[in-house]
Write a protein that holds these residues in place. Structure first.
Motif, PDB file in Angstrom:
ATOM      1  N   ASN A  36      77.267 -10.987  85.374  1.00  0.00           N
ATOM      2  CA  ASN A  36      78.711 -11.093  85.115  1.00  0.00           C
ATOM      3  C   ASN A  36      79.220 -12.502  85.409  1.00  0.00           C
ATOM      4  O   ASN A  36      80.019 -13.050  84.647  1.00  0.00           O
ATOM      5  N   ARG A  37      78.746 -13.088  86.502  1.00  0.00           N
ATOM      6  CA  ARG A  37      79.143 -14.456  86.845  1.00  0.00           C
ATOM      7  C   ARG A  37      78.634 -15.445  85.794  1.00  0.00           C
ATOM      8  O   ARG A  37      79.361 -16.335  85.357  1.00  0.00           O
ATOM      9  N   GLU A  38      77.387 -15.271  85.376  1.00  0.00           N
ATOM     10  CA  GLU A  38      76.810 -16.152  84.353  1.00  0.00           C
ATOM     11  C   GLU A  38      77.562 -16.035  83.032  1.00  0.00           C
ATOM     12  O   GLU A  38      77.820 -17.029  82.362  1.00  0.00           O
ATOM     13  N   GLN A  39      77.910 -14.815  82.648  1.00  0.00           N
ATOM     14  CA  GLN A  39      78.637 -14.617  81.396  1.00  0.00           C
ATOM     15  C   GLN A  39      79.996 -15.312  81.454  1.00  0.00           C
ATOM     16  O   GLN A  39      80.397 -15.949  80.476  1.00  0.00           O
ATOM     17  N   GLU A  40      80.676 -15.229  82.573  1.00  0.00           N
ATOM     18  CA  GLU A  40      81.958 -15.929  82.727  1.00  0.00           C
ATOM     19  C   GLU A  40      81.769 -17.432  82.548  1.00  0.00           C
ATOM     20  O   GLU A  40      82.570 -18.093  81.882  1.00  0.00           O
ATOM     21  N   GLU A  41      80.711 -17.972  83.151  1.00  0.00           N
ATOM     22  CA  GLU A  41      80.426 -19.408  83.033  1.00  0.00           C
ATOM     23  C   GLU A  41      80.098 -19.791  81.591  1.00  0.00           C
ATOM     24  O   GLU A  41      80.514 -20.845  81.113  1.00  0.00           O
ATOM     25  N   ILE A  42      79.355 -18.952  80.906  1.00  0.00           N
ATOM     26  CA  ILE A  42      78.996 -19.218  79.503  1.00  0.00           C
ATOM     27  C   ILE A  42      80.252 -19.252  78.643  1.00  0.00           C
ATOM     28  O   ILE A  42      80.435 -20.157  77.825  1.00  0.00           O
ATOM     29  N   LEU A  43      81.124 -18.273  78.829  1.00  0.00           N
ATOM     30  CA  LEU A  43      82.365 -18.241  78.048  1.00  0.00           C
ATOM     31  C   LEU A  43      83.235 -19.459  78.353  1.00  0.00           C
ATOM     32  O   LEU A  43      83.802 -20.066  77.446  1.00  0.00           O
ATOM     33  N   LYS A  44      83.301 -19.828  79.633  1.00  0.00           N
ATOM     34  CA  LYS A  44      84.080 -21.007  80.024  1.00  0.00           C
ATOM     35  C   LYS A  44      83.495 -22.261  79.367  1.00  0.00           C
ATOM     36  O   LYS A  44      84.230 -23.092  78.838  1.00  0.00           O
ATOM     37  N   LYS A  45      82.162 -22.380  79.382  1.00  0.00           N
ATOM     38  CA  LYS A  45      81.488 -23.540  78.785  1.00  0.00           C
ATOM     39  C   LYS A  45      81.823 -23.672  77.297  1.00  0.00           C
ATOM     40  O   LYS A  45      81.998 -24.771  76.787  1.00  0.00           O
ATOM     41  N   HIS A  46      81.955 -22.541  76.619  1.00  0.00           N
ATOM     42  CA  HIS A  46      82.239 -22.549  75.180  1.00  0.00           C
ATOM     43  C   HIS A  46      83.737 -22.477  74.875  1.00  0.00           C
ATOM     44  O   HIS A  46      84.133 -22.458  73.705  1.00  0.00           O
TER      45      HIS A  46
END
Length: 94
Positions: A36-46
Motif C-alpha cells: 500500500n505504501r509503495e502504491q501510494e509512492e508510485i501514484l505520487k511519482k506519476h
C-alpha cells in the motif's frame, strides 16, 4: 481518466513492486502494508491521485478488450525491464 501510456507505466511499476515485496517480505500483513505504501509512492511519482487511478482501473475492468490491450503492453514493458536488469546484472559480474 489516466491516459493509457501513463496507466501502463503505473501498472508496470505496481507489478514490479509486488514482485519485489513477494520475494522479500515474509508476513502477509506486512506485505500488504508495504505494498500500500509503495502504491501510494508510485501514484505520487506519476502525478496521479488514488481516485483517478481507481476510476481508470474500473474503466478497464468494465472494458476487457481494452484491458487485454493494456496488459499486452504492460507485459512487453516488464519483459524489457527484466532484460535490462539481467543485462546490468551480467555486466556487473564480469
Amino acid at each position: 481518466m489516466v491516459p493509457q501510456e501513463k496507466m501502463v507505466r503505473i501498472l508496470a511499476d505496481v507489478h514490479t513492486a509486488e514482485a519485489i515485496i513477494e520475494t522479500s517480505v515474509i508476513y502477509p500483513d506486512t506485505s500488504l502494508m508495504v505494498f500500500n505504501r509503495e502504491q501510494e509512492e508510485i501514484l505520487k511519482k506519476h502525478g496521479v491521485s488514488k481516485e483517478d487511478f481507481r476510476t481508470s482501473y474500473r474503466y478497464y475492468l468494465d472494458n476487457l478488450r481494452e484491458m487485454d490491450k493494456l496488459y499486452e503492453i504492460i507485459v512487453d514493458t516488464l519483459s524489457v525491464r527484466e532484460s535490462k536488469a539481467q543485462a546490468a546484472g551480467s555486466s556487473e559480474q564480469q
